[in-house]
Design a protein around this motif. Sequence first.
Motif, PDB file in Angstrom:
ATOM      1  N   PRO A   7       0.831  -1.207   0.000  1.00  0.00           N
ATOM      2  CA  PRO A   7       0.000   0.000   0.000  1.00  0.00           C
ATOM      3  C   PRO A   7       0.865   1.258   0.000  1.00  0.00           C
ATOM      4  N   VAL A   8       0.474   2.223  -0.801  1.00  0.00           N
ATOM      5  CA  VAL A   8       1.126   3.535  -0.839  1.00  0.00           C
ATOM      6  C   VAL A   8       0.062   4.567  -0.482  1.00  0.00           C
ATOM      7  N   ILE A   9       0.170   5.148   0.702  1.00  0.00           N
ATOM      8  CA  ILE A   9      -0.864   6.041   1.215  1.00  0.00           C
ATOM      9  C   ILE A   9      -0.386   7.487   1.112  1.00  0.00           C
ATOM     10  N   LEU A  10      -1.157   8.302   0.399  1.00  0.00           N
ATOM     11  CA  LEU A  10      -0.814   9.721   0.217  1.00  0.00           C
ATOM     12  C   LEU A  10      -1.496  10.527   1.321  1.00  0.00           C
ATOM     13  N   ALA A  11      -0.684  11.140   2.188  1.00  0.00           N
ATOM     14  CA  ALA A  11      -1.233  11.817   3.370  1.00  0.00           C
ATOM     15  C   ALA A  11      -0.640  13.200   3.576  1.00  0.00           C
ATOM     16  N   GLY A  12      -0.210  13.839   2.491  1.00  0.00           N
ATOM     17  CA  GLY A  12       0.428  15.138   2.633  1.00  0.00           C
ATOM     18  C   GLY A  12      -0.441  16.326   2.270  1.00  0.00           C
ATOM     19  N   GLY A  13      -1.678  16.066   1.825  1.00  0.00           N
ATOM     20  CA  GLY A  13      -2.526  17.165   1.363  1.00  0.00           C
ATOM     21  C   GLY A  13      -2.965  18.101   2.477  1.00  0.00           C
ATOM     22  N   LYS A  14      -3.063  19.372   2.129  1.00  0.00           N
ATOM     23  CA  LYS A  14      -3.549  20.382   3.066  1.00  0.00           C
ATOM     24  C   LYS A  14      -4.891  20.916   2.566  1.00  0.00           C
ATOM     25  N   GLY A  15      -5.744  21.290   3.488  1.00  0.00           N
ATOM     26  CA  GLY A  15      -7.043  21.808   3.072  1.00  0.00           C
ATOM     27  C   GLY A  15      -7.861  22.282   4.253  1.00  0.00           C
ATOM     28  N   THR A  16      -8.725  23.250   3.990  1.00  0.00           N
ATOM     29  CA  THR A  16      -9.544  23.823   5.057  1.00  0.00           C
ATOM     30  C   THR A  16     -11.017  23.818   4.686  1.00  0.00           C
ATOM     31  N   ARG A  17     -11.420  22.924   3.759  1.00  0.00           N
ATOM     32  CA  ARG A  17     -12.817  22.903   3.330  1.00  0.00           C
ATOM     33  C   ARG A  17     -13.750  22.453   4.447  1.00  0.00           C
TER      34      ARG A  17
END
Length: 475
Positions: A7-17
Amino acid sequence: MSKKIVPVILAGGKGTRLWPLSRATAPKQFIQFVGDQTLFQETLMRVSDTAVYEAPIVLTNEEFRFLVAEQAREVGVALSTVLLEPMARNTAPAVAAAAAVVAERFDADTVIHVLGSDYEIDANATYFDCVRTARDGAASGKLVTFGITPTEPATGYGYIEGGTEVGNGIQAVKRFIEKPVLEKAEDMLAAGGFYWNSGMFMFKVSTLLAEMNEYAPEVVRAASEAVRAAVNDLDFTRLDAEAFSKSPDISIDYAIMEKTANATVVPSPFRWSDLGSWDSVWKSGDRDADGNVATGNTTVVNTRNSLVMTHGVHLAVQGLEDVAVIASEDAVYVGNLKDSQNVGSLVKLLAKSPKTSKLTELHPTSYRPWGGYTSICNGDRFQVKRIFVTPGKKLSLQKHHHRSEHWIVVKGTAEVTVGDKVQMLRENESVYIPLGEMHRLANPGKIMLELIEVQTGSYLGEDDIVRIVDEFGRT
């Protein structure tokens, strides 16, 4: 070659929605919404079957590294590697870097499963059937994406049009479609054969790298060099900044999936949501007889079709309909559910004002390699925090120029150093640290140490720390 999926989990996104619960330093993947776990933790649990999956590789950034480590520890999922991206470059270079690591540790025929960490999935039997189908397609040399069977003419998602079947229920991708206007979305839903683009993929490393070398050679070249020049830091691996910065800023969709003739889609009829607005959180929650989703300390009276959530104060809502009322520890949002897609414009307004900008950036709870702290109360020349220290961890030996501190233990056992004196404190015992005195806090016990810290002084910023000794290399 590993016969298991990596598994390759992408967890670097930023957001304030999903403000005020999500912030720039604590985005939605690390926030607990309607369940007992955060979205990131739910993602970890979906790949926790060691008969199917190897330990996951997580890609994130400097700010979130301790969040990743702590939340993985909380659910008992061991991580293979945490790759730290030195700057945001979208998903293509992130996936290419992970592929290079997998090729090095296993071999190029290993299958990887790329997952975002910020959407909600009903991981039922249908979901795992789709995973097995995708794995078989990837092992045969296909680039596989998961296409979610749409339940409404959503305009916030990209779409995939399926084509001819290429075997085992997998379809060739006819085309990718950008987020449509409502009329086009309605037409696609009526026609059938169109799917929401989930952002999940599965492919062999060798297939992926061959396609990237064909269509995005600059990406794979920069990512591979960033892995070769990476350095280890505690339990993290820092990708080389100079090499990584040379990669184009591009998604995996644009880099290869929309260009290759090898793209396929697995029709996926399980429940999926990217939780991109409070309206989508309401739709995914368990609604009561009046259509309300209420979590935390809430009282809801004569209210219909509303979302009421709190991570702090008790919320009482009366006589409203179709609203979102959301309370964090330090802010409250009230708005019409149908307008919740526009929270971003409100956050931009808050960010412009010096009085409110911190509310969009900082979360009351911050994580550190030894545990973390929650800001409880701030005033003129004083601040109150809840400190929590993981068993076996210790803070740096440090001092402050502008503040003194009082520590009161509320749970566990603390080993406290003040000057030349070392003492053990237990529940309901306290100690005073004078301004300028060297001090250190450690947890020698087997359970989480929790204490209340009261700071007093002329300046209480986090940068008033002089570290003398630190096991995390921060001196």
